[in-house]
Motif scaffolding. Sequence first.
Motif, mmCIF file in Angstrom:
data_model
loop_
_atom_site.group_PDB
_atom_site.id
_atom_site.type_symbol
_atom_site.label_atom_id
_atom_site.label_comp_id
_atom_site.label_asym_id
_atom_site.label_seq_id
_atom_site.Cartn_x
_atom_site.Cartn_y
_atom_site.Cartn_z
ATOM 1 N N SER A 1 34.545 25.547 49.479
ATOM 2 C CA SER A 1 35.894 25.449 48.913
ATOM 3 C C SER A 1 36.760 26.545 49.513
ATOM 4 O O SER A 1 36.301 27.686 49.687
ATOM 5 C CB SER A 1 35.869 25.572 47.393
ATOM 6 N N ALA A 2 37.998 26.209 49.812
ATOM 7 C CA ALA A 2 38.933 27.165 50.399
ATOM 8 C C ALA A 2 40.286 27.023 49.731
ATOM 9 O O ALA A 2 40.803 25.902 49.589
ATOM 10 C CB ALA A 2 39.061 26.940 51.912
ATOM 11 N N ASP A 3 40.857 28.130 49.318
ATOM 12 C CA ASP A 3 42.178 28.143 48.689
ATOM 13 C C ASP A 3 43.260 28.040 49.753
ATOM 14 O O ASP A 3 43.109 28.527 50.879
ATOM 15 C CB ASP A 3 42.379 29.427 47.879
ATOM 16 N N GLY A 4 44.361 27.407 49.376
ATOM 17 C CA GLY A 4 45.472 27.241 50.299
ATOM 18 C C GLY A 4 46.354 28.478 50.373
ATOM 19 O O GLY A 4 46.330 29.346 49.503
ATOM 20 N N GLU A 5 47.152 28.544 51.440
ATOM 21 C CA GLU A 5 48.085 29.656 51.661
ATOM 22 C C GLU A 5 49.402 29.097 52.182
ATOM 23 O O GLU A 5 49.437 28.459 53.242
ATOM 24 C CB GLU A 5 47.519 30.656 52.674
ATOM 25 N N SER A 6 50.462 29.329 51.458
ATOM 26 C CA SER A 6 51.772 28.885 51.915
ATOM 27 C C SER A 6 52.217 29.721 53.108
ATOM 28 O O SER A 6 52.003 30.945 53.149
ATOM 29 C CB SER A 6 52.793 29.002 50.786
ATOM 30 N N GLY A 7 52.819 29.067 54.072
ATOM 31 C CA GLY A 7 53.287 29.753 55.267
ATOM 32 C C GLY A 7 52.292 29.749 56.402
ATOM 33 O O GLY A 7 52.666 30.000 57.553
ATOM 34 N N LYS A 8 51.000 29.476 56.105
ATOM 35 C CA LYS A 8 50.000 29.379 57.158
ATOM 36 C C LYS A 8 50.017 27.974 57.753
ATOM 37 O O LYS A 8 50.550 27.031 57.167
ATOM 38 C CB LYS A 8 48.616 29.731 56.618
ATOM 39 N N ARG A 9 49.404 27.852 58.902
ATOM 40 C CA ARG A 9 49.437 26.568 59.594
ATOM 41 C C ARG A 9 48.745 25.494 58.773
ATOM 42 O O ARG A 9 47.578 25.652 58.386
ATOM 43 C CB ARG A 9 48.773 26.703 60.970
ATOM 44 N N GLN B 1 34.658 31.174 37.111
ATOM 45 C CA GLN B 1 33.410 30.770 36.473
ATOM 46 C C GLN B 1 33.036 31.711 35.338
ATOM 47 O O GLN B 1 32.607 31.277 34.260
ATOM 48 C CB GLN B 1 32.292 30.716 37.517
ATOM 49 N N TRP B 2 33.218 33.012 35.545
ATOM 50 C CA TRP B 2 32.902 33.983 34.484
ATOM 51 C C TRP B 2 33.859 33.812 33.301
ATOM 52 O O TRP B 2 33.428 33.851 32.134
ATOM 53 C CB TRP B 2 32.998 35.398 35.045
ATOM 54 N N SER B 3 35.134 33.612 33.569
ATOM 55 C CA SER B 3 36.101 33.433 32.487
ATOM 56 C C SER B 3 35.830 32.165 31.697
ATOM 57 O O SER B 3 35.939 32.148 30.464
ATOM 58 C CB SER B 3 37.523 33.400 33.058
ATOM 59 N N LEU B 4 35.460 31.084 32.389
ATOM 60 C CA LEU B 4 35.133 29.840 31.698
ATOM 61 C C LEU B 4 33.911 30.020 30.800
ATOM 62 O O LEU B 4 33.887 29.528 29.658
ATOM 63 C CB LEU B 4 34.887 28.735 32.719
ATOM 64 N N SER B 5 32.905 30.723 31.274
ATOM 65 C CA SER B 5 31.723 30.961 30.462
ATOM 66 C C SER B 5 32.048 31.825 29.252
ATOM 67 O O SER B 5 31.511 31.617 28.158
ATOM 68 C CB SER B 5 30.630 31.634 31.303
ATOM 69 N N ARG B 6 32.946 32.768 29.445
ATOM 70 C CA ARG B 6 33.352 33.629 28.324
ATOM 71 C C ARG B 6 34.091 32.822 27.249
ATOM 72 O O ARG B 6 33.846 33.000 26.049
ATOM 73 C CB ARG B 6 34.257 34.737 28.861
ATOM 74 N N ARG B 7 34.979 31.921 27.669
ATOM 75 C CA ARG B 7 35.685 31.085 26.698
ATOM 76 C C ARG B 7 34.735 30.113 26.009
ATOM 77 O O ARG B 7 34.852 29.863 24.798
ATOM 78 C CB ARG B 7 36.812 30.317 27.390
ATOM 79 N N ALA B 8 33.791 29.545 26.767
ATOM 80 C CA ALA B 8 32.816 28.643 26.163
ATOM 81 C C ALA B 8 31.941 29.377 25.157
ATOM 82 O O ALA B 8 31.559 28.814 24.118
ATOM 83 C CB ALA B 8 31.945 28.010 27.256
ATOM 84 N N GLN B 9 31.638 30.630 25.424
ATOM 85 C CA GLN B 9 30.857 31.430 24.487
ATOM 86 C C GLN B 9 31.624 31.627 23.173
ATOM 87 O O GLN B 9 31.051 31.522 22.080
ATOM 88 C CB GLN B 9 30.532 32.778 25.113
ATOM 89 N N GLY C 1 37.845 35.862 49.798
ATOM 90 C CA GLY C 1 38.828 35.685 48.733
ATOM 91 C C GLY C 1 38.542 34.453 47.892
ATOM 92 O O GLY C 1 38.657 34.482 46.660
ATOM 93 N N SER C 2 38.178 33.356 48.537
ATOM 94 C CA SER C 2 37.848 32.140 47.791
ATOM 95 C C SER C 2 36.591 32.327 46.951
ATOM 96 O O SER C 2 36.512 31.844 45.804
ATOM 97 C CB SER C 2 37.657 30.968 48.753
ATOM 98 N N LEU C 3 35.602 33.031 47.487
ATOM 99 C CA LEU C 3 34.373 33.265 46.743
ATOM 100 C C LEU C 3 34.622 34.098 45.486
ATOM 101 O O LEU C 3 34.151 33.759 44.390
ATOM 102 C CB LEU C 3 33.338 33.951 47.638
ATOM 103 N N THR C 4 35.337 35.201 45.635
ATOM 104 C CA THR C 4 35.573 36.068 44.480
ATOM 105 C C THR C 4 36.450 35.390 43.429
ATOM 106 O O THR C 4 36.236 35.566 42.227
ATOM 107 C CB THR C 4 36.226 37.377 44.931
ATOM 108 N N LYS C 5 37.426 34.616 43.865
ATOM 109 C CA LYS C 5 38.269 33.902 42.897
ATOM 110 C C LYS C 5 37.454 32.873 42.126
ATOM 111 O O LYS C 5 37.600 32.728 40.896
ATOM 112 C CB LYS C 5 39.431 33.221 43.609
ATOM 113 N N ALA C 6 36.595 32.120 42.822
ATOM 114 C CA ALA C 6 35.748 31.152 42.130
ATOM 115 C C ALA C 6 34.800 31.844 41.158
ATOM 116 O O ALA C 6 34.524 31.335 40.059
ATOM 117 C CB ALA C 6 34.957 30.337 43.155
#
Length: 548
Positions: free
Chosen positions: A208-216, A96-104, A87-92
Amino acid sequence: MAEPGKQLRAIASPFVALGPSGVSIRDRLKGLTGEDETLLRLVGAHLGALAGRDLKARCADALQHSNESWADRKRDLTAFSSSRWAGSLTKATHDQWSLSRRAQATHLAGLDAGIRMLRHRLSLPIGEQNTKRAPGGYRSQREWFAKSRRLACLEERREQVAADRNASRVRVVRGGRKLANTRHHLEAAGLTEAEWRERWEVARWFLSADGESGKRFGNETIRVTPDGEVSIKLPAPLAGYANSRNGRYTLTARVAFPHRGTEWRDRVSADRAVAYRIHYDSSRGRWYLDAAWSRPAVQTVPLAAARANGIVGVDTNADHFAAWRLDSHGNPVGDPHRFPYELTGTTQHRDAQIRHAITQLLHWAQRCGVQAIAIEDLDFTEEKTREKHGRRKKFRQLISGIPTGKLRARLVSMAAEQGLAVVAVDPAYTSVWGAQHWQKPMAAPQRTTTRHDAASIAIGRRALGHPIRRRTAPPHDDQSDRRGHRTVQAGPGTRGREETRHRVPGPRTRCAQPGHGEKAGNQHAQHRSGRAAERDKSWQQDTLPLGF
C-alpha cells in the motif's frame, strides 16, 4: 398516541446526512507474467516483515508515543525500503493501533453493559414479569444459576480487558484473528495446511502506498499513468530487480478502472493525490489494484431544498426496504414499494444483495422526481446484547440481521452519485404511530398495507417536518357533537406536536361566544330541541282556554 401518564422520549430534529468523504475503486491486474508475480510476492513479503516489526515497536511505545519516536521508527525503516515506503508503513501502523484501541474501549463498554444487565436480572425474584422499560427475572432456578456463572465469567473477562487498557496494551494479529484461529480447524474450513499457509502469508503482505499531491500522477511509490501503466518503486534490498529507470519495476498488466475511470484519470492527469493498494486473492488466484482518494468536505443540501419536491420515506427491515413517496404536504402518493434483499451466505453475497436493493430504491426515487430519501438514524449497539433479551434468540437475530451502520454509509455514498440527499430522522415511535394512524386508512381492496409501509409514511412525514398524526377531519354538517371531537393538525413549529392533544376545557363547538364556556356541561342551559330544558315549564306559554 401515547399512554396516559407515560413520558415520551425527546425526539431529535431531522438532518441531512453528510456525503461520502472518499472514493475507492478497483480493477484487476490481468496478464501478469511469472516474473511480475514473483516480484510482487517478494516486495509484499519484505514490506510485510517491516510492517510487523514497526507494529511491535509501536505497541511497545503505547501512550508514550511522540513525534520523536515516530521519526526514529521511520528513519530505521527507510534504510530497508525508502522514505515514502517508510511513511506508508508507519501511518498504517498508527491506524491499526488506534483501531485496536477503539475496539478495546467498545469491548469494555459491552462487557459493562452485560454485567449491569445480569446483576439487575439476578437481583429480581425468579419468575417476575418484564416491563416495557426493563426485563424481568429469570424463569427458573436453573437459569438463574447458569446466569450467575456467566456473570462471574464476564467479570473475570472484564478485569483482564481493563488491566490491558490501563497498561495501554492492545492485542493485534497481523493477518486477522479469524484466519489465525482457522489454523486449528482446517477440516471444518475445508482447507489444507498448505492452502491455509498461503492465505496467512498473503494476508500479512504490505503493498500500500499513500498518495502525494503535486507529485507525478499523484503517487511516487506506486505510479499509474492515465493510460493504465503500473510501476512500483522497489525497496532498497530489491533494487536489483528493477526493469525501469530510478529503481522502478513496470508491470506488464494495465488497468482501466471501468467504474469512475474518468474521475480517476482527471486526478492523475492533474497530479492530485491517489493512494494505491495491490493485493492477491489466493482463493481465486487473481491480483487486484485498488485506487482511493479523499473528497473535500462540501456543503450538504439545505433541508428546505431537500423537502421541496416531497420525499421518499424508507423503513429498514431485516429482509426488505419498505418505501412510500410523500408530497411536500406529507400526503402519501401512489402505492408502497418494497425492495427485498437476503442477508444470508457469504459477505460478498450479502453486499451484492444490499447494493442491488439500494440501486433499485434510488432508481425508483429518481423516477418519482424527489430530491431526498428519508431513513431512520438507527443504532442497535445496545439492543443486541445477549443479557437483555435472554431466550429471545429469534428477536436478537432479527435485530442483528438489520443492516444499520454499513447500510447507511453505503446508501449515503450511492445516493450522492445519483444526486439525491439522505435525511436522517429520529426512529422513536415511527412503527407504533405509523401503524396507529396510517396502516388502516391506507388499506385498499387492491393492496395490503403492512406495518412497515405505515412506518415509511411516518418516517417521511417526520423528515418533512410534519407530525405523524393525520390531517384534521372535515367540518361537521351541524353543531352536534355526535361524531366526537375533531382532530387537530399541529403546525411544524408547535412544541409537543407529536404528543397526545390535551383536553381544553370549554365549549366543544364554535357556536358558543367567549365567556359562555361555563355552560358547556350544563344541558339545562342548552336551549335546543329535545333537551332537558324543555321540561322546565317556567318559561313556556300557558295553555289557552278552550272557550277563547
